[in-house]
Design a protein around this motif. Structure first.
Motif, mmCIF file in Angstrom:
data_model
loop_
_atom_site.group_PDB
_atom_site.id
_atom_site.type_symbol
_atom_site.label_atom_id
_atom_site.label_comp_id
_atom_site.label_asym_id
_atom_site.label_seq_id
_atom_site.Cartn_x
_atom_site.Cartn_y
_atom_site.Cartn_z
ATOM 1 N N GLY A 18 7.839 -3.091 5.210
ATOM 2 C CA GLY A 18 7.275 -3.698 4.066
ATOM 3 C C GLY A 18 8.226 -4.410 3.234
ATOM 4 O O GLY A 18 9.460 -4.325 3.156
ATOM 5 N N CYS A 19 8.116 -4.907 2.154
ATOM 6 C CA CYS A 19 8.709 -5.598 1.043
ATOM 7 C C CYS A 19 9.162 -4.758 0.209
ATOM 8 O O CYS A 19 8.919 -3.878 -0.202
ATOM 9 N N ILE A 20 10.571 -4.851 0.188
ATOM 10 C CA ILE A 20 11.529 -3.913 -0.584
ATOM 11 C C ILE A 20 11.822 -4.713 -2.102
ATOM 12 O O ILE A 20 12.309 -3.802 -2.955
ATOM 13 N N VAL A 70 8.376 -11.827 -7.178
ATOM 14 C CA VAL A 70 8.089 -10.382 -7.180
ATOM 15 C C VAL A 70 7.085 -9.812 -7.984
ATOM 16 O O VAL A 70 7.472 -9.981 -9.252
ATOM 17 N N GLY A 71 5.989 -9.298 -7.566
ATOM 18 C CA GLY A 71 4.962 -8.724 -8.688
ATOM 19 C C GLY A 71 4.910 -7.422 -9.382
ATOM 20 O O GLY A 71 6.082 -6.674 -8.859
ATOM 21 N N ALA A 72 4.423 -7.102 -10.020
ATOM 22 C CA ALA A 72 4.360 -5.827 -10.825
ATOM 23 C C ALA A 72 4.393 -4.599 -9.828
ATOM 24 O O ALA A 72 4.787 -3.373 -10.200
ATOM 25 N N ASP A 73 3.829 -4.700 -8.602
ATOM 26 C CA ASP A 73 3.612 -3.632 -7.723
ATOM 27 C C ASP A 73 4.941 -3.663 -6.725
ATOM 28 O O ASP A 73 5.177 -2.872 -5.777
ATOM 29 N N GLY A 121 0.787 -1.034 0.085
ATOM 30 C CA GLY A 121 0.021 -0.014 -0.135
ATOM 31 C C GLY A 121 0.879 1.171 -0.043
ATOM 32 O O GLY A 121 0.450 2.307 -0.424
ATOM 33 N N CYS A 122 2.153 1.266 0.484
ATOM 34 C CA CYS A 122 2.934 2.482 0.437
ATOM 35 C C CYS A 122 3.374 2.849 -1.238
ATOM 36 O O CYS A 122 3.693 3.774 -1.294
ATOM 37 N N ARG A 123 3.106 1.724 -1.837
ATOM 38 C CA ARG A 123 3.370 1.984 -3.411
ATOM 39 C C ARG A 123 2.131 2.467 -4.029
ATOM 40 O O ARG A 123 2.096 2.352 -5.272
ATOM 41 N N ALA A 124 0.954 2.760 -3.302
ATOM 42 C CA ALA A 124 -0.228 3.153 -3.780
ATOM 43 C C ALA A 124 0.113 4.378 -4.900
ATOM 44 O O ALA A 124 0.875 5.040 -4.691
ATOM 45 N N GLU A 125 -0.624 4.617 -5.850
ATOM 46 C CA GLU A 125 -0.745 5.544 -6.986
ATOM 47 C C GLU A 125 -0.599 7.041 -6.033
ATOM 48 O O GLU A 125 -1.243 7.137 -5.140
ATOM 49 N N GLY A 126 0.308 7.699 -6.540
ATOM 50 C CA GLY A 126 0.519 9.035 -5.829
ATOM 51 C C GLY A 126 1.289 9.023 -4.706
ATOM 52 O O GLY A 126 1.739 9.875 -4.176
#
Length: 163
Positions: free
Chosen positions: A32-34, A50-53, A19-24
């Protein structure tokens, strides 16, 4: 390659929503995962990627619960749990509520609603983050349904959207 499965069946799960990589958001949660791929490299069964996010995802059909990814993860956010218990906290953030809320859209804020909802006393808030004790969890999903931040997931996708 035939793999002998244990009973009850165990599988790895990543305690991060991304969620820290959410849009914006340009933030990166320190808990979290690095997306380094160490877990992916350690898995001999091609069960984690490791997924696209940028967050590691486990293929439970391939995972045998050996724990190689848990040992390889530098963030120590991958946990092996019994798959009979589909309820899992997909967050490792230990910041207090307001700080966790700023960092991630779906972080656990340690509100304790899950703890009060659980009739089996299987969930506790430790260091501002919910932790489920698999041995006591009944997989009723009440904690996942009542989590205001959607940090607790039903990995089977019955009670909550499949992550």
């Amino acid at each position: 390659m035939a793999v002998k499965r244990r009973f009850p069946y165990r599988s790895a799960a990543v305690a991060c929503n991304g969620g820290c990589r959410a849009e914006g958001k340009d933030l990166q949660c320190e808990y979290g995962c690095i997306g380094c791929g160490a877990c992916e490299a350690a898995c001999r069964f091609d069960a984690i990627h490791v997924g696209a996010d940028g967050v590691a995802e486990v293929d439970t059909e391939k995972c045998i619960g050996c724990g190689a990814c848990t040992r390889a993860c530098p963030q120590q956010i991958i946990r092996v749990h019994e798959t009979a218990n589909y309820i899992f906290v997909k967050c490792s953030n230990e910041d207090k509520g307001a700080d966790a809320r700023k960092m991630c859209d779906v972080s656990c804020i340690g509100c304790g609603i899950c703890e009060r909802t659980c009739t089996a006393n299987a969930i506790r808030v430790i260091n501002h983050c919910a932790v489920i004790e698999d041995a006591y969890c009944l997989s009723c999903g009440m904690c996942a349904v009542n989590c205001p931040r959607h940090a607790i997931h039903d990995l089977a996708g019955v009670l909550t959207k499949k992550p």
